[in-house]
Design a protein around this motif. Structure first.
Motif, PDB file in Angstrom:
ATOM      1  N   GLY A   1     -14.716   1.967   3.206  1.00 59.08           N
ATOM      2  CA  GLY A   1     -13.548   1.299   3.124  1.00 59.08           C
ATOM      3  C   GLY A   1     -12.536   1.726   4.323  1.00 59.08           C
ATOM      4  N   ALA A   2     -11.655   0.871   4.523  1.00 58.43           N
ATOM      5  CA  ALA A   2     -10.611   1.507   5.794  1.00 58.43           C
ATOM      6  C   ALA A   2      -9.225   0.672   5.195  1.00 58.43           C
ATOM      7  CB  ALA A   2     -11.205   1.065   7.001  1.00 58.43           C
ATOM      8  N   LEU A   3      -8.171   1.214   5.439  1.00 54.54           N
ATOM      9  CA  LEU A   3      -6.972   0.768   5.329  1.00 54.54           C
ATOM     10  C   LEU A   3      -6.090   0.954   6.693  1.00 54.54           C
ATOM     11  CD1 LEU A   3      -4.524  -0.020   3.259  1.00 54.54           C
ATOM     12  CD2 LEU A   3      -4.003   2.302   2.922  1.00 54.54           C
ATOM     13  N   LEU A   4      -6.008  -0.402   7.105  1.00 57.19           N
ATOM     14  CA  LEU A   4      -5.269  -0.617   8.504  1.00 57.19           C
ATOM     15  C   LEU A   4      -3.969  -0.627   8.318  1.00 57.19           C
ATOM     16  CD1 LEU A   4      -7.679  -3.295   9.898  1.00 57.19           C
ATOM     17  CD2 LEU A   4      -8.060  -1.001   9.846  1.00 57.19           C
ATOM     18  N   ALA A   5      -3.347   0.241   9.089  1.00 51.93           N
ATOM     19  CA  ALA A   5      -1.540   0.324   9.263  1.00 51.93           C
ATOM     20  C   ALA A   5      -1.428  -0.610  10.427  1.00 51.93           C
ATOM     21  CB  ALA A   5      -1.284   1.720   9.356  1.00 51.93           C
TER      22      ALA A   5
ATOM     23  N   SER B   1       3.794  -2.594   1.573  1.00 47.06           N
ATOM     24  CA  SER B   1       4.144  -1.225   1.146  1.00 47.06           C
ATOM     25  C   SER B   1       3.047  -0.508   0.929  1.00 47.06           C
ATOM     26  CB  SER B   1       5.289  -1.095   0.076  1.00 47.06           C
ATOM     27  OG  SER B   1       4.782  -1.829  -1.181  1.00 47.06           O
ATOM     28  N   LEU B   2       2.858   0.822   0.850  1.00 50.75           N
ATOM     29  CA  LEU B   2       1.853   1.910   0.276  1.00 50.75           C
ATOM     30  C   LEU B   2       1.532   1.428  -1.223  1.00 50.75           C
ATOM     31  CD1 LEU B   2      -0.286   3.620   1.231  1.00 50.75           C
ATOM     32  CD2 LEU B   2       1.366   5.539   1.152  1.00 50.75           C
ATOM     33  N   ARG B   3       2.644   1.388  -1.999  1.00 48.69           N
ATOM     34  CA  ARG B   3       2.443   1.144  -3.343  1.00 48.69           C
ATOM     35  C   ARG B   3       1.652  -0.241  -3.835  1.00 48.69           C
ATOM     36  NH1 ARG B   3       5.543   4.617  -5.827  1.00 48.69           N
ATOM     37  NH2 ARG B   3       7.327   5.448  -4.662  1.00 48.69           N
ATOM     38  N   GLU B   4       1.578  -1.107  -2.761  1.00 43.31           N
ATOM     39  CA  GLU B   4       0.628  -2.215  -3.024  1.00 43.31           C
ATOM     40  C   GLU B   4      -0.792  -2.335  -2.291  1.00 43.31           C
ATOM     41  OE1 GLU B   4       3.621  -6.004  -3.014  1.00 43.31           O
ATOM     42  OE2 GLU B   4       4.261  -4.744  -1.359  1.00 43.31           O
ATOM     43  N   ALA B   5      -0.952  -1.007  -1.715  1.00 43.77           N
ATOM     44  CA  ALA B   5      -2.115  -0.961  -0.868  1.00 43.77           C
ATOM     45  C   ALA B   5      -3.549  -0.936  -1.936  1.00 43.77           C
ATOM     46  CB  ALA B   5      -2.089   0.283  -0.030  1.00 43.77           C
ATOM     47  N   ARG B   6      -3.314  -0.459  -2.832  1.00 44.60           N
ATOM     48  CA  ARG B   6      -4.436  -0.634  -3.894  1.00 44.60           C
ATOM     49  C   ARG B   6      -4.911  -1.840  -3.978  1.00 44.60           C
ATOM     50  NH1 ARG B   6      -5.012  -1.033  -9.439  1.00 44.60           N
ATOM     51  NH2 ARG B   6      -6.938   0.180 -10.339  1.00 44.60           N
ATOM     52  N   ARG B   7      -3.993  -2.744  -4.290  1.00 39.80           N
ATOM     53  CA  ARG B   7      -4.312  -4.232  -4.485  1.00 39.80           C
ATOM     54  C   ARG B   7      -5.061  -4.824  -3.410  1.00 39.80           C
ATOM     55  NH1 ARG B   7      -1.416  -8.757  -3.399  1.00 39.80           N
ATOM     56  NH2 ARG B   7       0.520  -7.321  -3.047  1.00 39.80           N
TER      57      ARG B   7
ATOM     58  N   LEU C   1       1.742   5.704   7.353  1.00 45.65           N
ATOM     59  CA  LEU C   1       1.546   4.448   6.319  1.00 45.65           C
ATOM     60  C   LEU C   1       2.729   3.841   5.964  1.00 45.65           C
ATOM     61  CD1 LEU C   1      -1.340   6.027   4.087  1.00 45.65           C
ATOM     62  CD2 LEU C   1      -1.624   4.412   6.262  1.00 45.65           C
ATOM     63  N   GLU C   2       3.866   4.658   6.313  1.00 47.29           N
ATOM     64  CA  GLU C   2       5.268   3.807   5.772  1.00 47.29           C
ATOM     65  C   GLU C   2       5.703   3.055   6.779  1.00 47.29           C
ATOM     66  OE1 GLU C   2       4.698   7.304   6.564  1.00 47.29           O
ATOM     67  OE2 GLU C   2       5.798   8.754   5.098  1.00 47.29           O
ATOM     68  N   ARG C   3       6.512   2.117   6.283  1.00 48.10           N
ATOM     69  CA  ARG C   3       7.010   0.802   7.043  1.00 48.10           C
ATOM     70  C   ARG C   3       6.057   0.357   7.943  1.00 48.10           C
ATOM     71  NH1 ARG C   3      10.833   4.917   7.085  1.00 48.10           N
ATOM     72  NH2 ARG C   3      10.144   5.742   9.224  1.00 48.10           N
TER      73      ARG C   3
ATOM     74  N   ARG D   1      -2.812  10.520  -7.178  1.00 53.10           N
ATOM     75  CA  ARG D   1      -1.835  11.091  -6.579  1.00 53.10           C
ATOM     76  C   ARG D   1      -0.622  10.320  -6.614  1.00 53.10           C
ATOM     77  NH1 ARG D   1      -3.618  16.045  -4.275  1.00 53.10           N
ATOM     78  NH2 ARG D   1      -6.114  16.067  -4.288  1.00 53.10           N
ATOM     79  N   PRO D   2       0.703  10.829  -6.455  1.00 53.41           N
ATOM     80  CA  PRO D   2       1.842  10.038  -6.187  1.00 53.41           C
ATOM     81  C   PRO D   2       1.608   9.509  -4.614  1.00 53.41           C
ATOM     82  CG  PRO D   2       2.512  12.228  -7.097  1.00 53.41           C
ATOM     83  CD  PRO D   2       1.059  12.105  -6.702  1.00 53.41           C
ATOM     84  N   VAL D   3       2.309   8.234  -4.368  1.00 52.15           N
ATOM     85  CA  VAL D   3       2.255   7.588  -3.247  1.00 52.15           C
ATOM     86  C   VAL D   3       2.937   8.388  -2.378  1.00 52.15           C
ATOM     87  CG1 VAL D   3       3.148   5.225  -2.183  1.00 52.15           C
ATOM     88  CG2 VAL D   3       2.007   4.946  -4.397  1.00 52.15           C
TER      89      VAL D   3
END
Length: 559
Positions: free
Chosen positions: A374-378, A423-429, A315-317, A299-301
């Motif tokens: 998995g978890a993505l911490l903001a 940034s969210l665009r780099e979260a995948r890495r 998740l922004e900023r 999906r688009p970021v």
């Protein structure tokens, strides 16, 4: 196993043929040839009109009168591959067929049968053709059953072991699913001995070399098809033919039905690898959908950010950190894919979510696969990263301890984190790095609160990539020829010689001592390895590539 065409022996047992009093006068050892069709002929040059597999019926009235002509007639039939020749006595030949005809048929291995009573050939052709059509209809029904059964398995999301079991049951033959490194992923013996089937499988498998994606290796006795989807092959599905107890010399090639079965099973396995379902709550499903979207670019970021904000996760900023939690070891008695394994994974996902709440952290959390959450911490800024990870690890430890009170001891966990991104665009890495570190950390005996990338060496990196088809392909490309050679010459084991040479820094004297060989013998083995691999073992870059391939092979085998 269904035979589409009846054999000469089965045709002779039909009532219209038995009525004629059949007697085999030549090549009775070849009566198991399949009969593709029945052809009535009274001319000597009939062979040019045949394609092979026919049972030729004749009264002999048009056959040559001389011995040379009869020999040529039999030779022409044998050359074209007819199944047999049936001669009705009474019109041309009275007591028996000429001896020269019988001798020629015996010499060429062509079954020759006399009918001692007059028999309408039309009754024979009707009976045999009806038998062939019935067998073909049965074959068609069996093929339809194959498609229907594997379609059902695809819809049900069947596990590989279930697909392999069904394939073996339908075929009546052993079936094995292996990865690109020749390791068995699932198998069914179809009643054969598992020990005999799997003993030394890797070496045996390397000798199975079919020509094509789906092909039969007659020398090895295995029908093989490649398993993969979207251009990514990840294994092979093999069916043993002939079935146990049947001599390979006496067996025909596998029927088309088995090829269809094997390819359909491979398609089901490939599809099942692409689709994995799990019973989760709606919120957890959305979390998983968003994490998967980030990992797979599904999906688009901006859409991911919008849907996460609707869940109350901004998740922004934000400074984003990927985290993966998984057990350090597999729990005994709990097979992946079972209800027990799924329940434990859900418990772990809930523990991670609760730890996030207790540590007062926001983010997405969900199961990533059958083993990890998995978890993505903001976080508000990068300066909070170390404190937040420490707080999360401590909270998760407390949650697990509380859950284990009065129950079984909780399994030890690995908490791994990727590098923080802005940034969210780099979260995948960050998420991918965390998953790789968590997988590699299973080989690390240190007890750390949080594992990071600097803690993982080359061996760990290769270990976490061990199921990657491209790594397995690399190992095969670099070492496949040598592994195949060792499989054919098990007493030599040149791979150990290469290992001794590389692990001793390309010092031949030290390598010879490590391999317990004299230096001349060691040098000769190295020269042979160089020829087999077509490689310069004095070149640094070549040896580096081979050494990495050896480490990768160890990682693949240590699954």
């Amino acid at each position: 196993m269904i035979a589409v065409f009846p054999t000469v022996r089965e045709v002779l047992a039909l009532d219209p043929v038995r009525h004629g009093g059949p007697r085999v006068v030549a090549a009775d050892a070849h009566l198991d040839r399949p009969v593709r069709w029945v052809h009535v002929a009274e001319v000597p040059d009939i062979a040019s009109l045949l394609r092979g597999g026919e049972l030729v019926l004749t009264t002999g009235i048009g056959l040559p009168a001389d011995d040379a002509g009869l020999r040529a007639f039999i030779g022409d039939l044998a050359d074209v591959g007819v199944a047999g020749l049936v001669v009705e006595l009474g019109r041309r030949y009275t007591g028996s067929v000429p001896r020269v005809m019988a001798a020629a048929a015996e010499r060429r291995g062509l079954p020759l049968v006399e009918l001692r009573r007059a028999t309408p050939f039309v009754r024979i052709t009707e009976a045999v053709h009806a038998l062939i059509v019935d067998a073909q209809l049965t074959e068609l029904r069996a093929t339809e059953e194959i498609h229907q059964r594997f379609t059902e398995l695809s819809v049900e999301g069947a596990e590989p072991a279930q697909v392999v079991q069904e394939a073996a049951a339908l075929a009546g033959c052993p079936v094995i699913l292996e990865n690109l490194s020749r390791q068995v992923l699932a198998y069914d013996t179809a009643g054969d001995s598992a020990e005999l089937l799997l003993d030394g499988w890797e070496q045996h498998s390397r000798r199975i070399q079919p020509a094509g994606r789906t092909a039969y290796d007659a020398d090895a006795g295995w029908l093989v098809t490649t398993v993969g989807a979207r251009g990514q092959d990840w294994g092979r599905l093999l069916l043993r033919w002939p079935a146990p107890g049947v001599s390979a010399d006496a067996a025909d090639p596998p029927p088309t039905r088995l090829t269809i079965l094997l390819e359909r099973a491979a398609s089901t396995l490939a599809l099942g690898r692409l689709i994995r379902r799990d019973a989760e709550g709606l919120e957890r499903q959305i979390h998983r959908t968003l994490l998967t979207a980030l990992l797979d670019h599904a999906r688009p970021v901006d859409e991911v950010a919008l849907r996460a904000r609707a869940l109350g996760v901004a998740l922004e900023r934000r400074h984003l950190v990927g985290v993966v939690v998984r057990p350090r070891t597999d729990e005994p008695g709990v097979e992946p894919g079972t209800e027990a394994a799924q329940a434990r994974l859900r418990d772990l996902a809930e523990a991670v979510s609760q730890a996030l709440r207790e540590a007062k952290l926001t983010g997405l959390a969900s199961a990533l696969d059958e083993q990890a959450v998995g978890a993505l911490l903001a976080l508000r800024d990068a300066g909070e990263e170390e404190r937040a990870l420490a707080a999360f690890a401590a909270a998760l430890h407390r949650v697990r301890l509380d859950a284990a009170v009065g129950g079984p001891r909780a399994a030890r966990l690995i908490v791994a984190a990727g590098a923080g991104v802005g940034s969210l665009r780099e979260a995948r890495r960050s998420l991918i790095e965390a998953r790789q570190v968590a997988d590699a950390a299973r080989r690390d005996r240190r007890d750390m609160a949080v594992f990071r990338l600097p803690h993982v060496g080359l061996a760990g990196l290769l270990h976490l990539l061990r199921e990657e088809p491209r790594l397995q392909t690399f190992v095969e490309r670099e070492l496949g020829a040598l592994l195949a050679y060792d499989a054919k010459h098990p007493r030599e084991q040149l791979l150990g010689t290469l290992r001794a040479y590389l692990e001793n820094g390309r010092n031949k004297s030290a390598g010879a001592a490590a391999a317990h060989l004299s230096r001349p013998a060691f040098y000769e083995r190295l020269a042979r390895i160089a020829r087999i691999l077509d490689a310069d073992l004095d070149a640094v870059d070549v040896c580096l590539s081979l050494h990495v391939a050896l480490l990768a092979l160890d990682a693949v085998r240590d699954t």
